[in-house]
Write an enzyme that holds these catalytic residues in place. Structure first.
Site, PDB file in Angstrom:
ATOM      1  N   LYS A 184       0.858  -1.136   0.001  1.00  0.00           N
ATOM      2  CA  LYS A 184       0.045  -0.152   0.107  1.00  0.00           C
ATOM      3  C   LYS A 184       0.904   1.488   0.031  1.00  0.00           C
ATOM      4  O   LYS A 184       0.342   2.182  -0.524  1.00  0.00           O
ATOM      5  CB  LYS A 184      -0.815  -0.110   1.146  1.00  0.00           C
ATOM      6  N   GLU A 242      -9.725   7.379   3.845  1.00  0.00           N
ATOM      7  CA  GLU A 242     -10.655   6.607   4.375  1.00  0.00           C
ATOM      8  C   GLU A 242     -10.008   5.011   4.792  1.00  0.00           C
ATOM      9  O   GLU A 242      -9.037   4.895   3.958  1.00  0.00           O
ATOM     10  CB  GLU A 242     -12.050   6.281   3.747  1.00  0.00           C
ATOM     11  N   SER A 276       1.522  -9.869  -1.346  1.00  0.00           N
ATOM     12  CA  SER A 276       1.196  -8.384  -0.982  1.00  0.00           C
ATOM     13  C   SER A 276       1.527  -7.801   0.428  1.00  0.00           C
ATOM     14  O   SER A 276       1.667  -6.679   0.606  1.00  0.00           O
ATOM     15  CB  SER A 276      -0.486  -8.209  -1.242  1.00  0.00           C
TER      16      SER A 276
END
Ligand SMILES: *Cc1c(COP(=O)(O)O)cnc(C)c1O
Length: 394
Positions: A89, A111, A377
């Site tokens: 991310k 968010e 990931s």
């Protein structure tokens, strides 16, 4: 066929910008500038320098020998779990914070559901000394206390969303409301390849560093840039977009997307959007969406918080509809077993999101010489309590 975005912001039938009129100036400012800014040599230099020195890129492409032997094919793991903050991310939040600075923004909003994107955003705001406000559902604030603490340590303000089901969807509504009220000084960092155009494309471009590296690394290890398959789990689809990106238009490379089947696709507790979704609009883009016959969004479920999303990004909706991507869904139970298996075979404890991608090998067979690259990931530290409860490890 072209599987990337077109100049109108569509991937086939999907994408676009379905937004309230009051949001138009903000989104339009971004749309007019994002490619121009990203192509500036100084932007590229700063982005790649931070990826190297701060995030720790390039991440290794690791040949998983024992895992490969078990399934009779050649499996490589792209180690995004080794990025700073523990997942892919941060590639996107680094890119977007630099974009925000170039556009003269001084205030960042985001968010978050499980808190991973909130942490990645709070991290880059600390790095750049920018004000950071993270909207999070009241229910999620309770469930994800360690990530709330991390965000606070990093200097972010966590604002509780008290409407509706008090989860991600409600946090997103609050963030959008904030952005409408603060159109000039604020940038909204969206955490996946979702939202109105240009977000899906911008986030995919920032994450595309993953497949850019895979090409070079595979050339060194296998003497060819192209694997036979690239595999990733899909929540919104950003880690998947990153590992597919430079292979999208290369038919020699198979694309495999793994979704969360939860307790079973037809159990009523699932997040298998390609299997269950119909065309609809969520967060400003047209995509596949889990919904009731009269168009109400269905609450998704997965044991993994990062896959618990009722839609997918428009790139993936198009990969599904066009047949370019092969979509597989994996239950909670199979994912948990695969996470445990990778831990024991390779000494790598994966995030439960990632465990879904690792779980395809029992049912999906590959040839002995196939080269299969899985996007690892994220790391499993954040999921330790779920693993402990599930396997009774305490
Ligand atoms: C958030 C997250 C995901 C899901 O998000 P995508 O945008 O689909 O990549 C997958 N894996 C990990 C480790 C995550 O933190």
């Amino acid at each position: 066929m072209n599987y990337n975005v077109n100049e109108k912001g569509y991937y086939g039938d999907f994408g676009g910008a379905y937004i309230p009129e009051m949001l138009y100036p903000n989104v339009e400012e971004l749309r007019q500038n994002y490619i121009k800014v990203m192509q500036e040599p100084e932007f590229q230099e700063e982005f790649h320098n931070l990826l190297k020195e701060y995030v720790g890129r390039p991440t290794p492409l690791y040949f998983a020998k024992r895992f490969s032997e078990k399934y009779g094919t050649k499996i490589y793991l792209k180690r995004e779990d080794l990025c700073h903050t523990g997942a892919h991310k941060v590639n996107n939040t680094i890119g977007q914070i630099l974009m925000a600075k170039r556009l003269g923004k001084t205030r960042i909003i985001a968010e978050t559901g499980a808190g991973q994107h909130g942490v990645a955003t709070a991290t880059v705001c600390a790095l750049m000394g920018l004000e950071c406000i993270v909207y999070m559902g009241a229910v999620d604030i309770k469930r994800q206390a360690p990530n709330v603490a991390r965000m606070k340590m990093l200097g972010a303000k966590v604002v509780s969303a008290e409407s509706g089901s008090k989860t991600l969807k409600d946090a997103t509504n609050e963030a959008i409301r904030d952005w409408i009220n603060n159109p000039t000084d604020t940038h909204y960092i969206i955490g996946s390849v979702v939202g109105p155009h240009p977000y899906p494309d911008m986030v995919a471009r920032f994450q595309s560093v993953i497949s850019e590296e895979v090409k070079k690394q595979l050339l060194e290890k296998e003497g060819r840039e192209n694997p036979d398959y690239v595999v990733a789990c899909v929540g919104g689809g950003s880690n998947a977009a990153g590992i597919y990106y430079h292979y999208l238009d290369n038919p020699e490379v198979g694309i495999i997307a793994v979704e969360a089947a939860g307790k079973g696709i037809h159990s009523g507790e699932s997040a298998a959007t390609s299997a269950l979704g119909k065309e609809g609009i969520i967060h400003g883009s047209k995509t596949l969406l889990m919904q009731t016959p009269d168009g109400q969004i269905t609450e998704p479920y997965s044991i993994s918080a990062g896959l618990d999303y009722p839609g997918v990004g428009p790139m993936h909706a198009n990969l599904f509809r066009s047949g370019r991507g092969e979509f597989i869904s994996v239950t909670d139970d199979d994912a948990m077993q695969a996470g445990l298996e990778l831990s024991k075979l390779e000494g790598i404890i994966p995030a439960i999101e990632t465990s879904h991608a690792l779980a395809i090998f029992n049912d999906r067979k590959f040839k002995k010489d196939d080269v299969v690259v899985i996007n690892l990931s994220g790391r499993g530290d954040k999921d330790l309590n779920t693993y402990i409860e599930y396997f009774d490890l305490a």
